[in-house]
Design a protein around this motif. Structure first.
Motif, PDB file in Angstrom:
ATOM      1  N   PRO A  57       0.500  -0.908  -0.016  1.00  0.00           N
ATOM      2  CA  PRO A  57      -0.372   0.025   0.047  1.00  0.00           C
ATOM      3  C   PRO A  57       0.485   1.038   0.125  1.00  0.00           C
ATOM      4  O   PRO A  57       0.149   2.659  -0.998  1.00  0.00           O
ATOM      5  N   ALA A  58       2.511   1.735   0.461  1.00  0.00           N
ATOM      6  CA  ALA A  58       2.618   2.293   0.864  1.00  0.00           C
ATOM      7  C   ALA A  58       3.058   3.272  -0.529  1.00  0.00           C
ATOM      8  O   ALA A  58       3.391   4.288  -1.017  1.00  0.00           O
ATOM      9  N   LEU A  59       3.842   1.853  -1.557  1.00  0.00           N
ATOM     10  CA  LEU A  59       4.099   1.928  -2.865  1.00  0.00           C
ATOM     11  C   LEU A  59       3.143   2.700  -3.661  1.00  0.00           C
ATOM     12  O   LEU A  59       3.318   3.532  -5.184  1.00  0.00           O
ATOM     13  N   LEU A  60       1.489   2.552  -3.296  1.00  0.00           N
ATOM     14  CA  LEU A  60       1.041   2.886  -4.202  1.00  0.00           C
ATOM     15  C   LEU A  60      -0.105   4.475  -3.567  1.00  0.00           C
ATOM     16  O   LEU A  60      -0.700   5.120  -4.064  1.00  0.00           O
ATOM     17  N   PHE A  61      -0.001   4.933  -1.758  1.00  0.00           N
ATOM     18  CA  PHE A  61      -0.571   5.779  -1.502  1.00  0.00           C
ATOM     19  C   PHE A  61       0.412   7.202  -2.293  1.00  0.00           C
ATOM     20  O   PHE A  61       1.106   7.380  -2.614  1.00  0.00           O
ATOM     21  N   LYS A  76      16.751  -0.550  10.452  1.00  0.00           N
ATOM     22  CA  LYS A  76      17.833  -0.767   9.362  1.00  0.00           C
ATOM     23  C   LYS A  76      17.886  -1.324   8.871  1.00  0.00           C
ATOM     24  O   LYS A  76      18.308  -1.334   6.907  1.00  0.00           O
ATOM     25  N   ASP A  77      17.485  -2.727   8.945  1.00  0.00           N
ATOM     26  CA  ASP A  77      17.831  -3.955   7.942  1.00  0.00           C
ATOM     27  C   ASP A  77      16.018  -3.726   6.918  1.00  0.00           C
ATOM     28  O   ASP A  77      16.124  -4.250   5.908  1.00  0.00           O
ATOM     29  N   GLN A  78      15.067  -3.540   7.689  1.00  0.00           N
ATOM     30  CA  GLN A  78      14.100  -3.487   6.725  1.00  0.00           C
ATOM     31  C   GLN A  78      14.178  -2.252   5.597  1.00  0.00           C
ATOM     32  O   GLN A  78      13.839  -2.281   4.954  1.00  0.00           O
ATOM     33  N   VAL A  79      14.603  -1.206   6.693  1.00  0.00           N
ATOM     34  CA  VAL A  79      15.098   0.054   5.182  1.00  0.00           C
ATOM     35  C   VAL A  79      16.333  -0.615   3.927  1.00  0.00           C
ATOM     36  O   VAL A  79      16.022  -0.646   2.821  1.00  0.00           O
ATOM     37  N   ASP A  80      16.876  -1.382   4.982  1.00  0.00           N
ATOM     38  CA  ASP A  80      17.951  -1.747   3.571  1.00  0.00           C
ATOM     39  C   ASP A  80      17.523  -2.660   2.677  1.00  0.00           C
ATOM     40  O   ASP A  80      17.596  -2.743   0.998  1.00  0.00           O
ATOM     41  N   GLY A  81      16.374  -3.951   3.510  1.00  0.00           N
ATOM     42  CA  GLY A  81      15.527  -4.679   2.505  1.00  0.00           C
ATOM     43  C   GLY A  81      15.072  -4.350   0.955  1.00  0.00           C
ATOM     44  O   GLY A  81      14.586  -4.212   0.337  1.00  0.00           O
ATOM     45  N   ILE A  87      13.280   0.313  -3.400  1.00  0.00           N
ATOM     46  CA  ILE A  87      11.877   1.605  -2.870  1.00  0.00           C
ATOM     47  C   ILE A  87      12.464   2.412  -2.317  1.00  0.00           C
ATOM     48  O   ILE A  87      13.616   1.919  -0.969  1.00  0.00           O
ATOM     49  N   SER A  88      12.104   3.789  -2.418  1.00  0.00           N
ATOM     50  CA  SER A  88      12.549   4.792  -1.165  1.00  0.00           C
ATOM     51  C   SER A  88      12.155   4.424  -0.290  1.00  0.00           C
ATOM     52  O   SER A  88      10.935   4.144   0.171  1.00  0.00           O
ATOM     53  N   ALA A  89      12.914   4.372   1.014  1.00  0.00           N
ATOM     54  CA  ALA A  89      12.684   4.395   2.349  1.00  0.00           C
ATOM     55  C   ALA A  89      13.581   4.883   3.818  1.00  0.00           C
ATOM     56  O   ALA A  89      14.933   5.224   2.762  1.00  0.00           O
ATOM     57  N   ASN A  90      13.408   4.879   4.898  1.00  0.00           N
ATOM     58  CA  ASN A  90      14.347   5.866   5.851  1.00  0.00           C
ATOM     59  C   ASN A  90      14.061   5.626   6.159  1.00  0.00           C
ATOM     60  O   ASN A  90      12.866   4.978   7.157  1.00  0.00           O
ATOM     61  N   TYR A  91      15.421   6.182   7.496  1.00  0.00           N
ATOM     62  CA  TYR A  91      14.469   5.974   9.147  1.00  0.00           C
ATOM     63  C   TYR A  91      14.601   7.076   9.324  1.00  0.00           C
ATOM     64  O   TYR A  91      15.671   7.614   9.361  1.00  0.00           O
ATOM     65  N   PHE A  92      14.458   7.270  11.586  1.00  0.00           N
ATOM     66  CA  PHE A  92      14.279   8.781  11.476  1.00  0.00           C
ATOM     67  C   PHE A  92      14.480   8.077  13.551  1.00  0.00           C
ATOM     68  O   PHE A  92      13.669   7.447  13.912  1.00  0.00           O
ATOM     69  N   LEU A 105      13.344  15.187   7.141  1.00  0.00           N
ATOM     70  CA  LEU A 105      12.014  15.354   6.927  1.00  0.00           C
ATOM     71  C   LEU A 105      11.590  16.161   5.514  1.00  0.00           C
ATOM     72  O   LEU A 105      10.611  16.126   4.872  1.00  0.00           O
ATOM     73  N   GLU A 106      12.626  16.660   5.002  1.00  0.00           N
ATOM     74  CA  GLU A 106      12.826  17.437   3.143  1.00  0.00           C
ATOM     75  C   GLU A 106      12.216  16.544   3.167  1.00  0.00           C
ATOM     76  O   GLU A 106      11.158  17.003   1.513  1.00  0.00           O
ATOM     77  N   GLN A 107      12.940  15.367   2.893  1.00  0.00           N
ATOM     78  CA  GLN A 107      12.389  14.272   2.263  1.00  0.00           C
ATOM     79  C   GLN A 107      10.962  13.434   1.978  1.00  0.00           C
ATOM     80  O   GLN A 107      10.000  13.577   0.977  1.00  0.00           O
ATOM     81  N   VAL A 108      10.600  14.055   3.310  1.00  0.00           N
ATOM     82  CA  VAL A 108       9.197  14.014   2.838  1.00  0.00           C
ATOM     83  C   VAL A 108       8.420  14.742   2.768  1.00  0.00           C
ATOM     84  O   VAL A 108       7.516  14.260   2.717  1.00  0.00           O
ATOM     85  N   ALA A 109       8.333  15.872   3.045  1.00  0.00           N
ATOM     86  CA  ALA A 109       7.850  17.038   2.827  1.00  0.00           C
ATOM     87  C   ALA A 109       7.773  16.816   1.312  1.00  0.00           C
ATOM     88  O   ALA A 109       6.863  17.754   0.301  1.00  0.00           O
ATOM     89  N   ASN A 110       9.242  16.805   0.316  1.00  0.00           N
ATOM     90  CA  ASN A 110       9.191  16.726  -0.702  1.00  0.00           C
ATOM     91  C   ASN A 110       8.681  15.395  -1.739  1.00  0.00           C
ATOM     92  O   ASN A 110       8.370  15.068  -3.058  1.00  0.00           O
ATOM     93  N   ARG A 111       8.362  14.022  -1.001  1.00  0.00           N
ATOM     94  CA  ARG A 111       7.199  13.667  -1.633  1.00  0.00           C
ATOM     95  C   ARG A 111       8.449  12.281  -2.058  1.00  0.00           C
ATOM     96  O   ARG A 111       8.269  11.738  -2.840  1.00  0.00           O
ATOM     97  N   ASN A 112       9.969  12.354  -1.749  1.00  0.00           N
ATOM     98  CA  ASN A 112      10.780  11.568  -2.424  1.00  0.00           C
ATOM     99  C   ASN A 112      11.314  10.040  -1.610  1.00  0.00           C
ATOM    100  O   ASN A 112      11.767   9.727  -1.746  1.00  0.00           O
ATOM    101  N   ILE A 113      10.611   9.846  -0.062  1.00  0.00           N
ATOM    102  CA  ILE A 113      10.444   8.530  -0.013  1.00  0.00           C
ATOM    103  C   ILE A 113       9.106   7.904   1.163  1.00  0.00           C
ATOM    104  O   ILE A 113       8.179   8.650   0.578  1.00  0.00           O
ATOM    105  N   LYS A 114       8.794   6.325   0.169  1.00  0.00           N
ATOM    106  CA  LYS A 114       7.801   6.487   0.379  1.00  0.00           C
ATOM    107  C   LYS A 114       7.301   5.634   2.151  1.00  0.00           C
ATOM    108  O   LYS A 114       5.690   5.798   2.588  1.00  0.00           O
TER     109      LYS A 114
END
Length: 708
Positions: A57-61, A76-81, A87-92, A105-114
């Motif tokens: 769903p994250a890829l479609l939202f 970290k493991d999930q993001v690496d996977g 797939i664009s992902a990160n952790y905070f 936070l900028e990546q989120v604001a610019n819709r650069n990660i899912k």
């Protein structure tokens, strides 16, 4: 985007990013429910594919999906996977600098990660984006941590109820592998999503063989067990730090390389042990339960419990770390009376002491059971199994049984007449006709079932009740003062004449402590590995993973390598047909794995399968067809055609390579090759160019450089 349009994208998204042709079990129904904007509770066993339920769903939202996860290592493991799947992902989290957090936070604001992973403690740092302008969905992983009825309760999780108040229109999906009825209800209440639809998958992990042994001479048994399984990854859970260190020393002195893990180690030491295990540098870890939710490793082949766990939820989750790839795994549990005494001591004084003691008693009953162990596990989580599993030690060595239907009817009738409100002790008192204060105060001496079991000893009645619980004919409601309650199976016994098999009570003596024999220091023996295609692919995977500094299973799982060995794909298109190979991974790793398969099959097969397909592409190229036209005519991916062009150029064919890659791009790749010290895969180049230079151009440029 309306749901019907989402539906058309589900399978293509699954195949492109994860390499699978179909969803498992309830995955698609869950995903569609989430995409409709509904709150959802997902109970799915470890290895059952929970993550897919929010990752697709994250890829479609349109916005980001916020994933609340309890451990930094797990994030970290999930993001690496996800990144390995393109797939664009990160952790905070708290391990990052303020500058790194601002960039995220900028990546989120610019819709650069899912997908953005965060621990509950770090949520205040996301206050500026916690609204429906940026967030499309919230996934709460390991949701059992919310509930004090659960086995890994974390107070910080109990504060997550504010999310529904803050963003009421955003769907919340809570997921866990282990939650009984009480825990499930508590999760819904705490998250303030009382009307969330519950999707409860089967808890049956058929690929895990269950075995329980008495704790006599357990170290010797463990050494023998491991030596019969060379080159297999496994975890040994121990009750204390001291146990982990002592057992590690004994294994090492017997030629088994093992490391210890416990909360007494500092962060760097714990991190190294965990990474060495996840990255396949260490095969055996002796650990306390601190070595827990952060272990997301697919190729663990066995899990041993050196001591009995404190509850069935913990036991189930820990054995679930074996066989996540769907291949066979073994769960071996040792138990002793001393384990029970120590665990009871740990529970004393706890806020929910009564619950902990009751759950420990169920764990003890599981360990001493003479009926199918899988039935016991499943019935504990509310899933009833009629037939024995055939894959546990009891099923493989069944005890003698007798027709216990009359006994079962008496027990279930007593439970019914007590209005399903009393614990085992009171049921026993009523059956035996006890005239104690508790019975007389409630008037239970007037019940029809009072005293109908005077002819059977109290301990034997207890043995029979436990068997009925283990087989799913009744259950303990821990959230209702441990009251014994009826199940769907009960009706068949009371009203439909169903037969109930029982075993006679066994009066087991406490195990004698074995005398310590003098021990010689064992020499470490090097295990020779058979030269199979699977082993070659496994070695290639290990080398690539080491270079990219990610766990090997994130590249391809053992299950995918086994299918490669069987199918033996000779082109990227063939490779994409292998389960677990998505488009991104085929582009990044495909050439190397196909080359390894080709080399294994020999020079003749290489000429017949690979050279011939290149020459067909060459004939079409000479006719003036473009890459897209050749791709359409041959029904091959354009990435495959580009790999043919690179091969043809390397073979000295008349190819104008600069039609496809510019001289300046070749020069840049040459600089990168020198800077990266000639890496063996394309991924380091791709990262070097910050994902701005396509893989096929990198591949073609290297062809020019190597043939200059």
């Amino acid at each position: 985007m309306p749901l019907p349009e989402y539906k058309d994208l589900l399978l293509p998204t699954l195949k492109k990013h994860f390499g699978y042709d179909a969803f498992r079990a309830q995955q698609q129904a869950i995903i569609e429910h989430v995409l409709e904007g509904n709150d959802t509770l997902v109970i799915m066993p470890t290895g059952g594919g929970k993550s897919m339920c929010f990752q697709v769903p994250a890829l479609l939202f349109e916005g980001v999906t916020l994933v609340i996860s309890p451990l930094i290592a797990l994030m970290k493991d999930q993001v690496d996977g996800l990144k390995a799947n393109g797939i664009s992902a990160n952790y905070f989290n708290s391990s990052q600098t303020a500058e790194e957090q601002y960039t995220i936070l900028e990546q989120v604001a610019n819709r650069n990660i899912k997908l953005l992973y965060v621990a509950p403690e770090s949520l205040p740092g996301l206050s500026n984006i916690l609204n429906d302008r940026f967030i499309s969905c919230i996934a709460i992983d390991e949701a059992h941590c919310i509930s004090s009825w659960g086995h890994d309760f974390r107070p910080s999780y109990q504060q997550l109820g504010f999310l529904k108040k803050s963003i009421p229109n955003i769907p919340i999906i809570a997921l866990t592998a282990t939650a009984d009825k009480a825990t499930r209800q508590d999760i819904l209440d705490q998250l303030q999503i009382p009307h969330a639809k519950q999707f409860i998958s089967s808890f049956d992990r058929k690929n895990i063989s269950l075995e329980v042994r008495p704790g006599t001479d357990r170290v010797k048994q463990i050494i023998s067990f491991i030596k019969k399984r060379p080159n297999q990854s496994g975890i040994i859970y121990c009750l204390s730090r001291k146990n982990t260190e002592q057992l590690t020393k004994k294994l090492n002195s017997n030629g088994i390389e093992a490391t210890a893990y416990h909360a007494g180690l500092n962060f760097n030491e714990r991190n190294k042990v965990q990474e060495d295990f996840v990255y396949d540098n260490t095969q055996v870890v002796c650990a306390t339960v601190a070595f827990g939710m952060g272990i997301d490793k697919s190729n663990v082949r066995w899990v041993i419990h050196h001591n009995m766990p404190k509850n069935i939820e913990g036991y189930y989750q820990e054995i679930g770390r074996g066989g996540r790839d769907g291949l066979n795994a073994h769960a071996l549990l040792f138990h002793s009376y001393s384990d029970v005494i120590q665990l009871r001591r740990f529970a004393l004084g706890a806020a929910n002491e009564d619950v902990q003691i009751a759950k420990l008693e169920r764990m003890k009953q599981f360990s001493e059971a003479t009926t199918c162990r899988r039935k016991i596990l499943l019935s504990y989580f509310g899933e009833l199994l009629e037939a024995n599993c055939g894959n546990c030690d009891v099923c493989k060595n069944p005890p003698q049984i007798f027709d216990g239907t009359i006994i079962a009817q008496k027990i279930l009738s007593a439970v019914y007449r007590l209005n399903q409100q009393e614990p085992i002790g009171m049921v026993l008192d009523v059956l035996r006709g006890a005239h104690n204060a508790s019975v007389l105060e409630k008037g239970y001496q007037n019940l029809k079932t009072f005293g109908i079991g005077k002819d059977i000893a109290w301990k034997d009645w207890q043995h029979f009740i436990i068997q009925l619980i283990n087989q799913g004919y009744c259950e303990i409601a821990f959230h209702k003062n441990n009251a014994l309650q009826l199940t769907e199976f009960s009706k068949h016994v009371l009203f439909n004449g169903a037969k109930v098999p029982l075993t006679k009570p066994l009066h087991i003596a406490e195990p004698k402590v074995a005398e310590k024999a003098p021990r010689k220091k064992a020499k470490r023996s090097k295990t020779t590995t058979e030269d199979t295609l699977f082993e070659r692919l496994r070695k290639l995977r290990y080398n690539i993973a080491k270079e990219e500094d990610i766990p090997a299973y994130l590249i391809f799982s053992d299950k995918t390598l086994i299918e490669m060995e069987r199918v033996r794909p000779m082109s990227l298109m063939d490779l994409m047909d292998v389960s677990g190979v998505g488009q991104h991974k085929a582009e990044v790793y495909g050439d190397e794995f196909i080359a390894e398969i080709t080399n294994f099959l020999g020079a003749k097969l290489k000429k017949e399968k690979k050279k011939a397909t290149h020459l067909i592409t060459y004939d079409l190229y000479k006719k003036g067809l473009s890459i897209e036209e050749i791709s359409m005519q041959r029904k091959l991916k354009s990435t495959t055609i580009y790999s043919h062009i690179a091969k043809l150029h390397s073979d000295g064919k008349n190819i104008n390579i600069y039609d496809f890659v510019s001289k300046s791009e070749v020069a840049e790749v040459k600089k990168a090759k020198s800077a990266l010290e000639s890496p063996s895969s394309l991924k380091p180049y791709y990262d070097y160019f910050e994902e701005q230079l396509d893989y096929f151009k990198i591949r073609l440029a290297l062809s020019v450089i190597e043939n200059a």
